[in-house]
Design an enzyme around this catalytic site. Sequence first.
Site, PDB file in Angstrom:
ATOM      1  N   CYS A 148      42.984 -26.148   2.213  1.00  0.00           N
ATOM      2  CA  CYS A 148      42.407 -26.332   3.562  1.00  0.00           C
ATOM      3  C   CYS A 148      41.417 -27.492   3.616  1.00  0.00           C
ATOM      4  O   CYS A 148      40.928 -27.851   4.693  1.00  0.00           O
ATOM      5  CB  CYS A 148      41.752 -25.048   4.032  1.00  0.00           C
ATOM      6  SG  CYS A 148      42.925 -23.686   4.136  1.00  0.00           S
TER       7      CYS A 148
ATOM      8  N   HIS B 105      43.196 -24.604  13.214  1.00  0.00           N
ATOM      9  CA  HIS B 105      43.096 -24.994  11.802  1.00  0.00           C
ATOM     10  C   HIS B 105      44.459 -25.452  11.273  1.00  0.00           C
ATOM     11  O   HIS B 105      45.116 -24.735  10.514  1.00  0.00           O
ATOM     12  CB  HIS B 105      42.545 -23.801  11.012  1.00  0.00           C
ATOM     13  CG  HIS B 105      42.339 -24.038   9.553  1.00  0.00           C
ATOM     14  ND1 HIS B 105      42.163 -25.292   8.993  1.00  0.00           N
ATOM     15  CD2 HIS B 105      42.269 -23.149   8.512  1.00  0.00           C
ATOM     16  CE1 HIS B 105      42.010 -25.161   7.686  1.00  0.00           C
ATOM     17  NE2 HIS B 105      42.080 -23.890   7.370  1.00  0.00           N
TER      18      HIS B 105
ATOM     19  N   SER C  83      40.609 -17.681  11.929  1.00  0.00           N
ATOM     20  CA  SER C  83      41.141 -18.906  12.533  1.00  0.00           C
ATOM     21  C   SER C  83      42.638 -18.679  12.757  1.00  0.00           C
ATOM     22  O   SER C  83      43.249 -17.853  12.079  1.00  0.00           O
ATOM     23  CB  SER C  83      40.909 -20.106  11.615  1.00  0.00           C
ATOM     24  OG  SER C  83      41.528 -19.880  10.368  1.00  0.00           O
TER      25      SER C  83
HETATM   26  N1  COA Z   1      42.025 -15.857  17.091  1.00  0.00           N
HETATM   27  C1  COA Z   1      42.140 -15.486  18.386  1.00  0.00           C
HETATM   28  N2  COA Z   1      43.310 -15.211  18.983  1.00  0.00           N
HETATM   29  C2  COA Z   1      44.404 -15.301  18.220  1.00  0.00           C
HETATM   30  C3  COA Z   1      44.370 -15.689  16.865  1.00  0.00           C
HETATM   31  C4  COA Z   1      43.111 -15.962  16.308  1.00  0.00           C
HETATM   32  N3  COA Z   1      43.023 -16.301  15.031  1.00  0.00           N
HETATM   33  N4  COA Z   1      45.616 -15.692  16.362  1.00  0.00           N
HETATM   34  C5  COA Z   1      46.429 -15.326  17.373  1.00  0.00           C
HETATM   35  N5  COA Z   1      45.707 -15.105  18.480  1.00  0.00           N
HETATM   36  C6  COA Z   1      46.186 -14.612  19.767  1.00  0.00           C
HETATM   37  C7  COA Z   1      47.409 -15.357  20.262  1.00  0.00           C
HETATM   38  O1  COA Z   1      47.048 -16.393  21.157  1.00  0.00           O
HETATM   39  C8  COA Z   1      48.169 -14.267  20.981  1.00  0.00           C
HETATM   40  O2  COA Z   1      47.589 -14.040  22.266  1.00  0.00           O
HETATM   41  P1  COA Z   1      48.493 -13.747  23.547  1.00  0.00           P
HETATM   42  O3  COA Z   1      49.204 -12.451  23.220  1.00  0.00           O
HETATM   43  O4  COA Z   1      47.506 -13.622  24.661  1.00  0.00           O
HETATM   44  O5  COA Z   1      49.421 -14.892  23.656  1.00  0.00           O
HETATM   45  C9  COA Z   1      47.904 -13.026  20.164  1.00  0.00           C
HETATM   46  O6  COA Z   1      46.625 -13.271  19.533  1.00  0.00           O
HETATM   47  C10 COA Z   1      48.961 -12.746  19.106  1.00  0.00           C
HETATM   48  O7  COA Z   1      49.296 -13.970  18.504  1.00  0.00           O
HETATM   49  P2  COA Z   1      50.289 -14.118  17.288  1.00  0.00           P
HETATM   50  O8  COA Z   1      50.700 -15.561  17.207  1.00  0.00           O
HETATM   51  O9  COA Z   1      51.356 -13.059  17.370  1.00  0.00           O
HETATM   52  O10 COA Z   1      49.348 -13.918  16.071  1.00  0.00           O
HETATM   53  P3  COA Z   1      49.197 -12.697  15.123  1.00  0.00           P
HETATM   54  O11 COA Z   1      48.396 -11.665  15.780  1.00  0.00           O
HETATM   55  O12 COA Z   1      50.514 -12.281  14.613  1.00  0.00           O
HETATM   56  O13 COA Z   1      48.391 -13.453  13.923  1.00  0.00           O
HETATM   57  C11 COA Z   1      46.584 -13.774  12.447  1.00  0.00           C
HETATM   58  C12 COA Z   1      47.017 -13.408  13.862  1.00  0.00           C
HETATM   59  C13 COA Z   1      45.090 -13.552  12.358  1.00  0.00           C
HETATM   60  C14 COA Z   1      47.293 -12.889  11.406  1.00  0.00           C
HETATM   61  C15 COA Z   1      46.956 -15.265  12.164  1.00  0.00           C
HETATM   62  O14 COA Z   1      46.366 -16.074  13.163  1.00  0.00           O
HETATM   63  C16 COA Z   1      46.463 -15.705  10.796  1.00  0.00           C
HETATM   64  O15 COA Z   1      47.104 -15.450   9.782  1.00  0.00           O
HETATM   65  N6  COA Z   1      45.305 -16.412  10.718  1.00  0.00           N
HETATM   66  C17 COA Z   1      44.747 -16.873   9.466  1.00  0.00           C
HETATM   67  C18 COA Z   1      45.300 -18.216   9.090  1.00  0.00           C
HETATM   68  C19 COA Z   1      44.797 -18.637   7.720  1.00  0.00           C
HETATM   69  O16 COA Z   1      44.733 -17.848   6.805  1.00  0.00           O
HETATM   70  N7  COA Z   1      44.445 -19.908   7.566  1.00  0.00           N
HETATM   71  C20 COA Z   1      43.893 -20.422   6.365  1.00  0.00           C
HETATM   72  C21 COA Z   1      42.473 -20.061   6.296  1.00  0.00           C
HETATM   73  S1  COA Z   1      41.676 -20.475   4.788  1.00  0.00           S
END
Ligand code: COA
Length: 391
Positions: free
Chosen positions: A83, A335, A208
Amino acid sequence: MREVAVIGVGTSQFGKRSDVQLVELAWESIREALKDSGVSQKDVDFVVTGNLGMWSSEPLPAVVISEYAGLNPTGTMKVEAACATGSAAVMVAYSAIQAGLADIAMAVGVEKMNESPLHNVVEFIGRAGNYFWEFQNFGLTFPAYYALHAVSYMAKFGITEEDLGLVAVKNHYYGSKNPKAQFQKPISIEEVLKSPYVAYPLKLYDCSPVTDGSSCVILASEDVVREYTDTPVWIRGIGTASDTANLSKRKEFWGLKAARVAAEQAYKMAGVHEPLGFFDVAEVHDCFTIAEIMAYEDLGFAKQGEGVELLKEEQTYIGGKIPVNLDGGLKAKGHPIGATGISMIAELTKQLQQRVEKDRQTDIINGNALAHNVGGTGHYAYVTVLSLNRR
Ligand code: COA
């Protein structure tokens, strides 16, 4: 040593970008940075591409991007530091100029994470640690890695889930003012607390998102900088450090040693003795809310265990002691892994030059800014000090 300055920046729209190919996404920020700097493709002596890329289809992104952007036959390469890839790309471009190999160098970061289904993306990121010992044996994902930090920090210093949520509220507030952010809606602490758990104690709004986006900076040597701009932003200090692949080999979990070492190096080079009062603004790596609190402490903005106080007193908002993540941070801006570090430098350059949107522009008093970009859980750390003033 030759001094190096940022002379132009560009950032694409962040979010889910199924409307563009990888090269088109990269071009959005390259085009903006070329225009911003007044540099033309033929003037660029070296190009560094930051890309982690395991979710997208191009194995040699540096090559296709340079071709598409009209940068050939300039030399290029791809760099990776998880990252912190974007900051690593900036460091390589900076080093090439310092070494006299280039007068103008470009660092471009790009990621199309949504090219793969989410469960694959979560798995790919989860492998970034020690694959054999931690991913294969225990199945740790990245929310889970940072959840371990959060649990450990909460147990030691007694902070709550609500305290963690203050980071999300601040960063979504500033994201709502950034037209290029993935999320542009402010959220309340109640919404954070009601959001579903991803890995206890981290909930959806503590994480994120998965993001497509690109960012580009153009750097110039002191010998040519004045041909392009009257307000160069100098790279006054830069530091990098690494830590163990296995989290289980670490001695403590409530801070990142690599970030502290990188900050020490960058502060020494830039002549920073007391960070509070020196920096007008900072970008820190808030991949999960706990990460921003640990960053305050690793960077010396707060003593260990006291980072949350800065949030409670709104000291990291505009008007506070050290405004942090005024573009929404990783949390709300998004991110796109290879682009994130570069987008931090792009944002800080514009903050120092006082040309971001009015309602998220902070006062520039000393002319100094700080970027803190972490790869993995401190597997890599990069700290960059930017300044309107030369060393
Ligand atoms: N913060 C706020 N809202 C989020 C979000 C986040 N991180 N991720 C997704 N959303 C929202 C989407 O906009 C969507 O909203 P909507 O239903 O109104 O359209 C809803 O939540 C579901 O989105 P989806 O794409 O299905 O995401 P998810 O719920 O399956 O995934 C996480 C969420 C947290 C699992 C995913 O964002 C993730 O893995 N994040 C971490 C990434 C990471 O590890 N990066 C490296 C860091 S070191």
